[in-house]
Design an enzyme around this catalytic site. Sequence first.
Site, PDB file in Angstrom:
ATOM      1  N   HIS A 195      34.665  37.316  45.372  1.00  0.00           N
ATOM      2  CA  HIS A 195      35.209  36.131  45.664  1.00  0.00           C
ATOM      3  C   HIS A 195      35.878  35.685  45.224  1.00  0.00           C
ATOM      4  O   HIS A 195      36.288  34.438  44.984  1.00  0.00           O
ATOM      5  CB  HIS A 195      33.629  34.796  44.960  1.00  0.00           C
ATOM      6  CG  HIS A 195      33.769  35.411  43.852  1.00  0.00           C
ATOM      7  ND1 HIS A 195      32.273  34.384  42.846  1.00  0.00           N
ATOM      8  CD2 HIS A 195      35.011  35.436  42.536  1.00  0.00           C
ATOM      9  CE1 HIS A 195      32.946  34.425  41.821  1.00  0.00           C
ATOM     10  NE2 HIS A 195      33.978  35.134  41.412  1.00  0.00           N
TER      11      HIS A 195
ATOM     12  N   HIS B   9      35.584  29.193  38.354  1.00  0.00           N
ATOM     13  CA  HIS B   9      36.785  28.974  37.897  1.00  0.00           C
ATOM     14  C   HIS B   9      37.989  27.518  37.122  1.00  0.00           C
ATOM     15  O   HIS B   9      38.358  27.487  38.310  1.00  0.00           O
ATOM     16  CB  HIS B   9      37.564  29.285  38.506  1.00  0.00           C
ATOM     17  CG  HIS B   9      36.623  30.646  39.713  1.00  0.00           C
ATOM     18  ND1 HIS B   9      35.732  30.774  40.118  1.00  0.00           N
ATOM     19  CD2 HIS B   9      37.102  31.671  39.207  1.00  0.00           C
ATOM     20  CE1 HIS B   9      35.533  31.669  40.792  1.00  0.00           C
ATOM     21  NE2 HIS B   9      35.703  33.026  39.868  1.00  0.00           N
TER      22      HIS B   9
ATOM     23  N   HIS C  96      40.181  44.394  38.518  1.00  0.00           N
ATOM     24  CA  HIS C  96      40.953  43.237  38.578  1.00  0.00           C
ATOM     25  C   HIS C  96      41.626  42.624  37.429  1.00  0.00           C
ATOM     26  O   HIS C  96      40.585  41.910  36.610  1.00  0.00           O
ATOM     27  CB  HIS C  96      41.270  42.070  39.653  1.00  0.00           C
ATOM     28  CG  HIS C  96      40.224  40.542  39.751  1.00  0.00           C
ATOM     29  ND1 HIS C  96      38.532  41.652  39.276  1.00  0.00           N
ATOM     30  CD2 HIS C  96      39.899  40.042  39.548  1.00  0.00           C
ATOM     31  CE1 HIS C  96      37.957  39.888  39.671  1.00  0.00           C
ATOM     32  NE2 HIS C  96      39.525  39.183  38.950  1.00  0.00           N
TER      33      HIS C  96
ATOM     34  N   GLU D 177      33.080  40.806  35.881  1.00  0.00           N
ATOM     35  CA  GLU D 177      33.025  39.608  36.741  1.00  0.00           C
ATOM     36  C   GLU D 177      31.701  40.838  37.049  1.00  0.00           C
ATOM     37  O   GLU D 177      30.701  40.003  37.611  1.00  0.00           O
ATOM     38  CB  GLU D 177      33.633  39.226  37.324  1.00  0.00           C
ATOM     39  CG  GLU D 177      34.648  38.035  36.912  1.00  0.00           C
ATOM     40  CD  GLU D 177      35.222  37.315  38.176  1.00  0.00           C
ATOM     41  OE1 GLU D 177      36.027  36.367  38.367  1.00  0.00           O
ATOM     42  OE2 GLU D 177      35.322  37.696  39.556  1.00  0.00           O
TER      43      GLU D 177
END
Lengths: 118, 279
Positions: free
Chosen positions: B9, B56, B191, B238
Amino acid sequence: MSSTTPRVPGTYVFDAAENRRGRALNRLCGSLKDAENRERFKADEAAYCETYGLTAQQRDAVLRRDWNRMMELGGSIFYVFKLAMVDQKSMQYLGGVFTGMTTEEFAQALKAGGRNFG
Amino acid sequence: MIWGLATSHVPSIGAAMDHGKTQDPYWKPLFDGYTPAREWMARHTPDVAVVIYNDHANAVDMSVTPAFALGTAESYRVADEGWGSRPVPTVTGAPEFSDHLVKSLIDASFDLTVYQELDVDHGLTVPLSVYCPDPGERWPCAVVPLLVNVIQYPQPTAARCLALGRALGEAIRSFPEDLKVAVFGTGGMSHQLAGARAGLINQDFDRMFLDAIEHDPEKLAALTREEYIREAGSEGIELIMWLIMRGALGPRIRRVYEAYHVPASNTAAGMVLFENLSR
């Protein structure tokens, strides 16, 4: 047995203690998602830091845009990024700062498949 | 339950769509990878999508950090993340279905936080755009947001996420009305955004994960949070949200399509689509 926060070299693991340490800094950065707050911040950055109760170190890091220092002082990247956006800096720009590369070098490293650690 | 979609996302994937850049040389390989899955999903439209994602720093600040939370609203506004809201439709909720999920999951001992108001950020809207790039005036399905804390350590364990997914699957199947449901697991793959290891991409780990999410989710559930952070990066954790989607699917699934591309901004972007064969 409860877990302890992992220590991974070269990695910030943001936990509840970091959240407390970085709270004022993260609240300030988070507030910048609202246009009105961005204008207030840009009009007088030091005064804006004052209203959020930043420590002297956090304030200096914000005013000098010392992104590494902000992370060391409890910043969460998702909050700190909102300050970068005020400056129209990309996440790839920050990636370069964190790794001692130019934005172009960092972007190129990603295009080449990303940075590999073992 | 008709299908499950796992997808990254990344904000810039949404920005590429919003600014008409999907055919630029940088983005074309990523979006070309989505095309066959999109065509398949367009022929198999759900009534409701349960979207498992994380906020976020937009709707949820860190004064409260719910491990798991579920939205029960009539609708969800698209959040302004600091550069204006994405030009996508307001998200329509499914309040009665949400209420059923809350009751079922709390009865199953998953003590969810409940959101009656929630602005949804790119964590939810980018996966919807991956599913449906041109929604027009409204998204093709209603949405139930299921939020997971992946930002503040300790996150829920991977094992707990897989177990929540199984309970979610039972909750969905026990809804008395005839409803076609899709489940989205979002975020990931490897990441790390900050620190000296920023820019980490672990393609070996990602490939292993893409394979095991179909064949051996228990292996992924057995990984510790430290292993996720070490191998996939501080934001790669995530991926635990994909396990909730996987757990919700029935025992018989079929992989319809997958795509993997590096980079999407600072991350590896993965997508895998499963058809649920057990009803």
